[in-house]
Design a protein around this motif. Structure first.
Motif, PDB file in Angstrom:
ATOM      1  N   VAL A  83      -2.973   4.834   7.804  1.00 38.62           N
ATOM      2  CA  VAL A  83      -2.319   4.974   6.574  1.00 38.62           C
ATOM      3  C   VAL A  83      -3.185   4.928   5.335  1.00 38.62           C
ATOM      4  O   VAL A  83      -4.070   4.315   5.111  1.00 38.62           O
ATOM      5  N   ALA A 138       1.082   5.376   0.235  1.00 37.73           N
ATOM      6  CA  ALA A 138       2.567   4.627   0.319  1.00 37.73           C
ATOM      7  C   ALA A 138       3.400   5.619   1.225  1.00 37.73           C
ATOM      8  O   ALA A 138       4.349   5.274   1.728  1.00 37.73           O
ATOM      9  N   ILE A 152       0.374   0.835  -0.553  1.00 42.88           N
ATOM     10  CA  ILE A 152       0.854   0.793   0.754  1.00 42.88           C
ATOM     11  C   ILE A 152       1.573  -0.592   1.125  1.00 42.88           C
ATOM     12  O   ILE A 152       2.548  -0.661   1.615  1.00 42.88           O
TER      13      ILE A 152
END
Length: 316
Positions: A99, A102, A144
């Motif tokens: 990741v 966001a 995130i």
């Protein structure tokens, strides 16, 4: 109460043998992997294997997770659609690797919501575990952590992270050669931990690849546990007991924490004199002591520990 995740067992989604074995092991969480542990040509069949395994049950109280592929690949949407449509009722979380923003978490949230509505599942029940594996992900970790109410954990992925910052080491979890002062991972671990704690989600340390070196695993896990991490990945059954022990309180600490809570509740009550700071043996306890004790007691309760020493109020 958050799900216990002291030990998070990685299981290749393409291995029926390992999946069956995982059902018998005392890990708090099992994640069936469609990413790195699953070869590209094996991914389509592995999705079907995972759906069948989740629906067959036998997982007990373990948290059931599937790691899908990251959004930069061509596999992610099929991973999510096939697994969640096929076994969403028997799935607790999806783990999203690598990741970086966001928006990547929000995209998974949106896709999950659409599937849940289509299938008649409870909207929002399936959580998201976000894995930080490169420099950009770490820089964006606060955003995130708040990207979706589904986020339950922030996970440190050390191997890809080490590569992303050109760290001079091939041994995941160990200090790089030449780094002889402090801990090369301290900033990374603390940065993830602060984002997690600021947003009431769990912080999970990544794997230790020397699977036969249980002492080494225990040492590295102890570093994360000392900082306040909730658990660590395990890659081999031999690491599970060590992880469960490292991320649980010592018996004496657990008993003491519960006694602090009991004593503080008593002494702040009418019966106890409405006192905010009192002595418990040779130790002064107050509201700050209660907050610290709650952390230790919570970890002990999540680990199903039982008390061996119980404080009793003074006789009036």
């Amino acid at each position: 109460m958050p799900r216990p995740r002291r030990s998070c067992l990685a299981v290749p989604g393409s291995s029926q043998k390992m999946i069956d074995k995982a059902r018998t092991l005392p890990a708090d969480q099992v994640f069936l992997d469609l990413e790195d542990a699953c070869a590209p040509l094996a991914k389509p069949a592995a999705r079907k294997t995972i759906v069948a395994a989740l629906n067959e049950g036998g997982w007990g109280e373990r948290t059931r997770v599937v790691r899908v592929n990251d959004w930069t690949t061509e596999w992610t949407y099929r991973d999510v659609v096939e697994v969640v449509e096929g076994a969403g009722a028997n799935l607790d979380c999806l783990m999203l690797p690598k990741v970086q923003t966001a928006q990547q978490v929000q995209a998974l949230d949106l896709l999950l919501t659409q599937i849940e509505k289509t299938m008649g599942y409870e909207v929002g029940r399936i959580g998201i575990e976000a894995q930080i594996e490169n420099a950009r992900g770490l820089v964006e970790v606060d955003a995130i952590a708040t990207a979706s109410p589904r986020v339950e954990t922030i996970i440190f992925g050390p191997a890809d992270f080490m590569a992303s910052i050109n760290m001079k080491s091939l041994v995941v979890g160990e200090q790089p050669p030449g780094y002889d002062v402090g801990d090369a991972y301290h900033y990374i671990l603390m940065r993830i931990l602060m984002a997690a704690r600021a947003n009431d989600v769990q912080a999970i340390d990544g794997p230790y690849l020397q699977i036969r070196d249980v002492d080494g695993f225990r040492r590295v896990a102890g570093r994360a546990a000392a900082l306040g991490y909730d658990g660590k990945w395990v890659l081999h059954p031999g690491q599970i007991d060590a992880a469960n022990a490292v991320f649980s309180p010592d018996q004496s600490d657990y008993d003491h924490a519960e006694n602090i809570l009991d004593a503080y509740e008593f002494f702040t009550s009418d019966r106890g004199g409405q006192r905010g700071a009192v002595m418990l043996g040779d130790e002064m306890i107050d509201e700050a002591s209660r907050k610290m004790a709650l952390v230790i007691a919570g970890k002990g309760r999540a680990a199903a520990m039982t008390r061996t020493d119980k404080w009793t109020p003074p006789v009036e």
